[in-house]
Motif scaffolding. Structure first.
Motif, PDB file in Angstrom:
ATOM      1  N   GLY A 147       0.821  -1.211   0.000  1.00 49.55           N
ATOM      2  CA  GLY A 147       0.000   0.000   0.000  1.00 49.55           C
ATOM      3  C   GLY A 147       0.850   1.254   0.000  1.00 49.55           C
ATOM      4  O   GLY A 147       0.523   2.255  -0.657  1.00 49.55           O
ATOM      5  N   TYR A 148       1.949   1.214   0.734  1.00 46.67           N
ATOM      6  CA  TYR A 148       2.893   2.333   0.767  1.00 46.67           C
ATOM      7  C   TYR A 148       3.483   2.569  -0.618  1.00 46.67           C
ATOM      8  O   TYR A 148       3.573   3.708  -1.098  1.00 46.67           O
ATOM      9  CB  TYR A 148       4.002   2.029   1.771  1.00 46.67           C
ATOM     10  N   LYS A 149       3.909   1.494  -1.290  1.00 42.43           N
ATOM     11  CA  LYS A 149       4.552   1.616  -2.589  1.00 42.43           C
ATOM     12  C   LYS A 149       3.596   2.188  -3.639  1.00 42.43           C
ATOM     13  O   LYS A 149       3.988   3.023  -4.466  1.00 42.43           O
ATOM     14  CB  LYS A 149       5.076   0.254  -3.048  1.00 42.43           C
ATOM     15  N   ILE A 150       2.347   1.763  -3.605  1.00 38.04           N
ATOM     16  CA  ILE A 150       1.352   2.291  -4.538  1.00 38.04           C
ATOM     17  C   ILE A 150       1.105   3.769  -4.255  1.00 38.04           C
ATOM     18  O   ILE A 150       1.062   4.598  -5.170  1.00 38.04           O
ATOM     19  CB  ILE A 150       0.037   1.492  -4.435  1.00 38.04           C
ATOM     20  N   THR A 151       0.958   4.093  -2.972  1.00 37.61           N
ATOM     21  CA  THR A 151       0.719   5.484  -2.571  1.00 37.61           C
ATOM     22  C   THR A 151       1.897   6.374  -2.943  1.00 37.61           C
ATOM     23  O   THR A 151       1.722   7.489  -3.460  1.00 37.61           O
ATOM     24  CB  THR A 151       0.468   5.561  -1.058  1.00 37.61           C
ATOM     25  N   GLU A 152       3.093   5.906  -2.676  1.00 38.35           N
ATOM     26  CA  GLU A 152       4.305   6.661  -3.003  1.00 38.35           C
ATOM     27  C   GLU A 152       4.387   6.945  -4.500  1.00 38.35           C
ATOM     28  O   GLU A 152       4.725   8.066  -4.928  1.00 38.35           O
ATOM     29  CB  GLU A 152       5.529   5.884  -2.553  1.00 38.35           C
ATOM     30  N   SER A 153       4.079   5.932  -5.312  1.00 40.49           N
ATOM     31  CA  SER A 153       4.133   6.099  -6.757  1.00 40.49           C
ATOM     32  C   SER A 153       3.110   7.125  -7.219  1.00 40.49           C
ATOM     33  O   SER A 153       3.409   7.977  -8.079  1.00 40.49           O
ATOM     34  CB  SER A 153       3.875   4.748  -7.440  1.00 40.49           C
ATOM     35  N   TYR A 154       1.913   7.072  -6.640  1.00 43.79           N
ATOM     36  CA  TYR A 154       0.873   8.058  -6.985  1.00 43.79           C
ATOM     37  C   TYR A 154       1.334   9.467  -6.607  1.00 43.79           C
ATOM     38  O   TYR A 154       1.234  10.406  -7.398  1.00 43.79           O
ATOM     39  CB  TYR A 154      -0.421   7.719  -6.250  1.00 43.79           C
ATOM     40  N   PHE A 155       1.844   9.616  -5.395  1.00 39.85           N
ATOM     41  CA  PHE A 155       2.296  10.916  -4.893  1.00 39.85           C
ATOM     42  C   PHE A 155       3.385  11.503  -5.787  1.00 39.85           C
ATOM     43  O   PHE A 155       3.356  12.683  -6.135  1.00 39.85           O
ATOM     44  CB  PHE A 155       2.821  10.744  -3.466  1.00 39.85           C
ATOM     45  N   ASN A 156       4.327  10.676  -6.179  1.00 33.61           N
ATOM     46  CA  ASN A 156       5.452  11.147  -6.984  1.00 33.61           C
ATOM     47  C   ASN A 156       5.030  11.606  -8.375  1.00 33.61           C
ATOM     48  O   ASN A 156       5.719  12.425  -9.000  1.00 33.61           O
ATOM     49  CB  ASN A 156       6.513  10.046  -7.111  1.00 33.61           C
ATOM     50  N   LYS A 157       3.906  11.105  -8.874  1.00 30.68           N
ATOM     51  CA  LYS A 157       3.421  11.481 -10.208  1.00 30.68           C
ATOM     52  C   LYS A 157       2.653  12.801 -10.216  1.00 30.68           C
ATOM     53  O   LYS A 157       2.407  13.366 -11.286  1.00 30.68           O
ATOM     54  CB  LYS A 157       2.523  10.374 -10.760  1.00 30.68           C
ATOM     55  N   GLN A 158       2.260  13.291  -9.039  1.00 32.36           N
ATOM     56  CA  GLN A 158       1.423  14.487  -8.967  1.00 32.36           C
ATOM     57  C   GLN A 158       2.272  15.748  -8.855  1.00 32.36           C
ATOM     58  O   GLN A 158       3.241  15.790  -8.101  1.00 32.36           O
ATOM     59  CB  GLN A 158       0.468  14.397  -7.772  1.00 32.36           C
ATOM     60  N   LYS A 159       1.874  16.774  -9.582  1.00 37.47           N
ATOM     61  CA  LYS A 159       2.582  18.058  -9.510  1.00 37.47           C
ATOM     62  C   LYS A 159       2.227  18.814  -8.236  1.00 37.47           C
ATOM     63  O   LYS A 159       3.088  19.391  -7.581  1.00 37.47           O
ATOM     64  CB  LYS A 159       2.254  18.907 -10.737  1.00 37.47           C
ATOM     65  N   ASP A 160       0.957  18.845  -7.883  1.00 46.83           N
ATOM     66  CA  ASP A 160       0.485  19.531  -6.683  1.00 46.83           C
ATOM     67  C   ASP A 160       0.517  18.529  -5.524  1.00 46.83           C
ATOM     68  O   ASP A 160      -0.393  17.710  -5.366  1.00 46.83           O
ATOM     69  CB  ASP A 160      -0.931  20.061  -6.899  1.00 46.83           C
ATOM     70  N   LYS A 161       1.556  18.585  -4.716  1.00 49.79           N
ATOM     71  CA  LYS A 161       1.754  17.579  -3.669  1.00 49.79           C
ATOM     72  C   LYS A 161       0.727  17.692  -2.534  1.00 49.79           C
ATOM     73  O   LYS A 161       0.311  16.677  -1.970  1.00 49.79           O
ATOM     74  CB  LYS A 161       3.170  17.686  -3.103  1.00 49.79           C
ATOM     75  N   GLN A 162       0.342  18.901  -2.179  1.00 49.17           N
ATOM     76  CA  GLN A 162      -0.673  19.038  -1.138  1.00 49.17           C
ATOM     77  C   GLN A 162      -2.001  18.461  -1.601  1.00 49.17           C
ATOM     78  O   GLN A 162      -2.700  17.790  -0.831  1.00 49.17           O
ATOM     79  CB  GLN A 162      -0.844  20.511  -0.750  1.00 49.17           C
ATOM     80  N   LYS A 163      -2.361  18.708  -2.848  1.00 54.02           N
ATOM     81  CA  LYS A 163      -3.582  18.130  -3.399  1.00 54.02           C
ATOM     82  C   LYS A 163      -3.481  16.618  -3.417  1.00 54.02           C
ATOM     83  O   LYS A 163      -4.461  15.903  -3.152  1.00 54.02           O
ATOM     84  CB  LYS A 163      -3.836  18.667  -4.803  1.00 54.02           C
ATOM     85  N   ALA A 164      -2.294  16.105  -3.719  1.00 49.81           N
ATOM     86  CA  ALA A 164      -2.084  14.661  -3.737  1.00 49.81           C
ATOM     87  C   ALA A 164      -2.355  14.049  -2.368  1.00 49.81           C
ATOM     88  O   ALA A 164      -2.968  12.981  -2.261  1.00 49.81           O
ATOM     89  CB  ALA A 164      -0.658  14.343  -4.181  1.00 49.81           C
ATOM     90  N   ILE A 165      -1.908  14.715  -1.300  1.00 52.21           N
ATOM     91  CA  ILE A 165      -2.157  14.213   0.057  1.00 52.21           C
ATOM     92  C   ILE A 165      -3.658  14.148   0.331  1.00 52.21           C
ATOM     93  O   ILE A 165      -4.161  13.158   0.883  1.00 52.21           O
ATOM     94  CB  ILE A 165      -1.457  15.099   1.108  1.00 52.21           C
TER      95      ILE A 165
END
Length: 308
Positions: A251-269
């Motif tokens: 779950g961490y690895k999937i979440t990390e990959s999603y987060f890294n692909k997003q430009k707006d990091k706060q929105k990603a959270i």
């Protein structure tokens, strides 16, 4: 089956009740409630002289944290008394463990403040340090974050544990129940918990996951849509040498990959905390794409159908 039902109920509570809890939005209002520890040791020291069960008073005087820890953990005063008598020496190891809690309060408030930056809508529950029956190191409940103090021999790692449970309060993850959803709950809490605290709490699971990534990812794609979580969360079948709770790692690895692909990091959270469609989130992360395509080719299934 009963244990599975309890876990599913707890997950349901986390996503329905916690997200709606009426706690402070100010990270500096963090409450550290330790009175249950004093009450426990008062009862403990009466055991030899008391004709009755001294832990009855501990339960009656208990904070909301004790109340939250009662069902499925403490059970009742008699259950607690039986375990304490058997494991007196083990309990003694934690007698003075909270003496240094004041040194952790600033650190934990800093973690709360970091979460406030990443997720301005965050709410901050009280933290209760209670004594149970050595069957839980901590949990999130509608009453607050509850720490099983008897399992602490020191305060190392307490900040990371609290950070993880804090994230569960913010989560409102919906969509069809499946292994993927539950792994995203736990792995997402680990990912954001580490982001705000700098501490990773499941080191054994993560080390094993990294060393066996190909094998585990191939297995996970065949399981992720199922409701059976054995070998991934809350226990294993002992079919191999894997540790418990590898679902936290995946779950961490999937979440990390999603987060890294997003430009707006706060929105990603915010999106990680409020996943509406776990399968779409997985697709957007891209983390398992290679393994999914390999799996679908083997079973001759359409890529688009897999994500429905």
């Amino acid at each position: 089956m009963k244990q599975k039902l309890v876990i599913l109920i707890l997950i349901f509570i986390q996503n329905i009740v916690f997200a709606q809890s009426n706690f402070s939005e100010n990270p500096l209002d963090a409450v550290f409630e330790t009175k249950d520890s004093k009450n426990f040791w008062d009862a403990f020291d009466k055991m030899e002289k008391s004709k009755g069960n001294p832990f009855t008073e501990y339960m009656e005087k208990g904070s909301p944290g004790v109340k939250a820890f009662t069902e499925n953990r403490i059970i009742n005063a008699d259950s607690l008394y039986i375990v304490v008598k058997k494991r007196k020496a083990d309990y003694e190891l934690s007698r003075n463990v909270l003496n240094g809690i004041s040194t952790k309060e600033k650190r934990i408030r800093a973690i709360y403040s970091a979460l406030k930056y990443w997720y301005p809508k965050a709410k901050f529950p009280p933290i209760y340090f209670v004594y149970g029956r050595f069957n839980s190191g901590g949990t999130s409940a509608p009453e607050g974050i509850v720490i099983g103090t008897e399992k602490l021999q020191n305060l190392d790692g307490i900040s990371g544990l609290i950070a993880h449970e804090l994230i569960h309060y913010q989560q409102n993850i919906t969509g069809k129940d499946m292994l993927l959803k539950w792994c995203l709950m736990e792995g997402g809490a680990d990912f954001i918990g580490e982001l705000v605290s700098g501490e990773l709490i499941n080191k054994v699971e993560y080390k094993y996951g990294e060393e066996n990534q190909d094998k585990l990812c191939r297995e996970f794609v065949t399981r992720l849509k199922k409701t059976d979580y054995q070998d991934w969360l809350y226990g294993t079948s002992k079919k191999d040498d894997r540790p418990n709770d590898l679902g936290y790692w995946i779950g961490y690895k999937i979440t990390e990959s999603y987060f890294n692909k997003q430009k707006d990091k706060q929105k990603a959270i915010e999106e990680i905390l409020n996943i509406k469609d776990p399968m779409e989130f997985l697709k957007q992360s891209g983390f398992l794409d290679v393994y999914i395509q390999e799996y679908l080719k083997a079973i001759k299934e359409n890529y688009g159908e897999f994500y429905k």
